[in-house]
Scaffold this motif. Structure first.
Motif, short mmCIF file in Angstrom:
data_model
loop_
_atom_site.label_atom_id
_atom_site.label_comp_id
_atom_site.label_asym_id
_atom_site.label_seq_id
_atom_site.Cartn_x
_atom_site.Cartn_y
_atom_site.Cartn_z
N LYS A 212 89.67 -11.01 62.83
CA LYS A 212 89.31 -9.86 62.01
C LYS A 212 89.25 -8.64 62.91
CE LYS A 212 86.66 -12.30 58.44
NZ LYS A 212 87.41 -11.82 57.27
N ARG A 213 89.53 -7.50 62.38
CA ARG A 213 89.51 -6.28 63.19
C ARG A 213 88.11 -6.00 63.71
NH1 ARG A 213 93.65 -4.15 59.37
NH2 ARG A 213 95.59 -4.19 60.60
N GLY A 214 88.06 -5.62 64.97
CA GLY A 214 86.79 -5.26 65.58
C GLY A 214 85.97 -6.43 66.08
N ALA A 215 86.49 -7.64 65.92
CA ALA A 215 85.70 -8.83 66.27
C ALA A 215 86.16 -9.50 67.55
CB ALA A 215 85.73 -9.83 65.12
N GLY A 216 87.20 -8.98 68.22
CA GLY A 216 87.70 -9.61 69.44
C GLY A 216 88.47 -10.89 69.14
#
Length: 630
Positions: A212-216
């Motif tokens: 998911k975006r922003g989750a690494g």
């Protein structure tokens, strides 16, 4: 069968470079020469090369759901897709094609990450769900289809069916991983999840990855493992009948295709069984192919001809030049990272032959791992019995001393090569099995590697691969444990990698009935003595096949796709070996001890020792380094 690529922005919705995505995709043209497709949107790009097998008119990829919020790029075959399609239609999903690809899209919508648990087949795919902001990747349970990935320094995540597609991206870190070098010179391949590069990975068989975006970059999640759960009391007769019935069903569902279909036929037990079952399921003669060698020590073609005659197949056989070493440099292009199974040469040729007549073939791969067919299993169980007779405090110093004192005898039959047995007996279970499968022993690697490489390794040894898998193993039975280790390492890293790259180089799809995961799970639950009885590997399988196959097929000595490396390296390839192993690429890499390289070459070419396997492993590493510097 196909090739897939993708780019995902994990930090935002930056535009995807469509030209870059296209170039990544086109590196895998050979995997899917029939059609190509791209999809881009802010922060995401998918690419696909198609080899059309099912639903030739539609089924193009990337493929979407009804409102274009879910898209998939997929490589493989899901054999139970008609049943899943009916189930999903009953739940209200609308289908526009008759392909297995569309089943993935709707299965994701309905079941999310658990959708992969319902798929029966071989696959590697990526699904993007815009509404959930989720990228989901998965690889089949046994690792028949490959999937590579990396998180780039700028936060972009890239993936592809082959490592070459990722290397198109100019920001991909390509620092060689010292641990991968250690593992390669131990196994002859680099086991999952590692690759030759530090920051590039293979998705392991039976694993998925959700981003998911922003989750690494999260850790991959395992969704399946072989159970080795005992069936309890099962008579030999009933077990044999069930084994053949289950294999026949696995063969039947893999004969579904809208293009010409055939089978590899080596004349060994596994391929002969597959061909016999195909013949019983087909109204037309089965297309079979095999290759022959001029040297009778390596030639199995007469056994393949015997099976072909029995089942009245449309058989093709071609003789391979015994000095077919022109492919050596080409292997680096096929495998992208160091890979040292010399049987890749004849495998490439048999795939080339098959493609002249068919687009899909069935193979017998997986029988040895699942039914204990390798001779090393017999030796390992013998050594385990010996280990259990003596406490480690006595066994290790005694056999360690004998191993040092006993002379090396490469020329002798295995039973007289006591040095190797003594050395193995001085080790524990995992170390003993590692000793039996290693290309270069611990001692040889220590002499081969440079001081700087040994410093970078910081004491790391390839035995950690076995330790990691043994810790997860559902069984501690001596035979079952090493079968489990081979399913996790040798099968996927060597056998399936070899077949995938060699077949895809010719746009040929290979299906593997013995690796149907239902069948694999069931076989794992058989009593070990039904697999290896005395000195007879694949005991139950052979007994169950007696009504179908001749005795000389079932009980002859196993040969395999051997290549005459030792004579090559003392004859026509003598100068190539010396020039390549002592080349500027090898010495400038900083990985090797030049004096030991010279020793290996001199001792082999003078006939003092047979170092052909080690030299081949080094030649393949040289080819990789040469390609890297090109």
């Amino acid at each position: 069968m196909c090739g897939i690529v993708g780019i995902f922005d994990t930090t935002g919705v930056r535009e995807i470079d469509r030209d870059l995505l296209s170039r990544m995709n086109e590196t895998q043209f050979h995997r899917g020469p029939d059609e190509g497709g791209l999809h881009t949107e802010p922060g995401l790009g998918f690419g696909h090369r198609r080899l059309s097998i099912i639903d030739l008119a539609s089924g193009q990829q990337p493929l979407f759901n009804e409102d274009h919020t879910v898209v998939v790029t997929y490589n493989g075959e899901i054999y139970n897709f008609p049943q899943l399609s009916d189930e999903l239609k009953a739940l209200g999903h609308q289908f526009r094609t008759h392909s297995d690809t569309e089943v993935i899209v709707h299965a994701w919508e309905e079941w999310g990450e658990s959708c992969v648990e319902r798929f029966r087949g071989m696959f590697a795919f990526a699904v993007w769900d815009r509404n959930r902001g989720t990228l989901f990747l998965a690889r089949d349970r046994l690792g028949i289809k490959p999937l590579f990935y990396a998180l780039l320094p700028d936060g972009r995540f890239i993936f592809g069916s082959e490592l070459k597609s990722l290397r198109v991206h100019d920001t991909l870190p390509t620092t060689i991983d010292p641990a991968a070098v250690e593992e390669y010179f131990t196994f002859g391949y680099i086991p999952e999840p590692r690759t030759i590069f530090k920051q590039v990975y293979k998705l392991s068989p039976g694993f998925s990855l959700t981003l998911k975006r922003g989750a690494g970059l999260p850790e991959p999640k395992q969704y399946w493992d072989v159970a080795f759960k005992s069936h309890g009391l099962l008579s030999e007769s009933s077990a044999g009948d069930e084994l053949i019935a289950r294999l026949e069903e696995a063969v039947k569902i893999r004969m579904m295709a809208e293009v010409p279909l055939g089978a590899f036929l080596s004349g060994g037990v596994d391929s002969s069984a597959i061909v016999g079952l195909m013949a019983g399921l087909s109204d037309q003669p089965v297309n079979t192919c095999s290759i022959s060698f001029g040297d009778p020590k390596f030639n199995e073609s007469q056994y393949a001809a015997l099976v072909a005659k029995k089942f009245k197949t449309a058989h093709r056989v071609e003789q391979v030049d015994p000095d077919d070493f022109d492919l050596i440099d080409h292997l680096a292009d096929l495998y992208d990272e160091p890979y040292a199974d010399s049987s890749a040469l004849p495998t490439f040729r048999v795939c080339e032959l098959a493609k002249k007549e068919v687009t899909v073939v069935l193979s017998g791969d997986g029988g040895d791992e699942n039914m204990a067919g390798y001779r090393r299993y017999r030796w390992h169980t013998y050594e385990e019995r010996m280990r259990n007779l003596l406490p480690a405090s006595l066994r290790q110093p005694l056999f360690g001393l004998l191993g040092k004192a006993y002379p090396k005898a490469d020329w002798a039959p295995r039973v007289f090569r006591a040095k190797s047995t003594f050395e193995s007996m001085a080790r524990d279970t995992l170390q003993g099995y590692m000793h039996s499968v290693s290309i270069l022993s611990n001692q040889m690697r220590s002499q081969l590697f440079s001081d700087s490489l040994k410093k970078d390794l910081q004491g790391y040894h390839a035995i950690e691969v076995f330790k990691r898998h043994a810790k997860q193993s559902p069984t501690d039975h001596p035979l079952s444990l090493v079968q489990y280790l081979d399913l996790k390492t040798y099968l996927v890293g060597d056998i399936l990698t070899k077949v995938d790259r060699a077949s895809m180089a010719h746009a040929l799809e290979v299906r593997v009935p013995i690796l149907d995961h239902h069948l694999v799970d069931w076989m794992s639950g058989l009593s070990p003595d039904m697999k290896l009885r005395g000195t007879e590997g694949k005991y139950l399988f052979k007994k169950a096949l007696e009504p179908m196959l001749p005795h000389e097929i079932l009980y002859r000595k196993k040969m395999g796709f051997a290549v005459p490396l030792a004579s090559w390296f003392r004859g026509p390839l003598k100068e190539k070996v010396r020039n390549n192993l002592l080349s500027r690429e090898m010495l400038d890499s900083g990985l090797f001890n030049q004096r030991y390289l010279e020793t290996l070459v001199n001792h082999h070419q003078s006939g003092v020792r047979d170092y052909s396997a080690s030299i081949w492993t080094l030649l393949m590493f040289h080819s990789f380094l040469k390609k890297m510097s090109a």
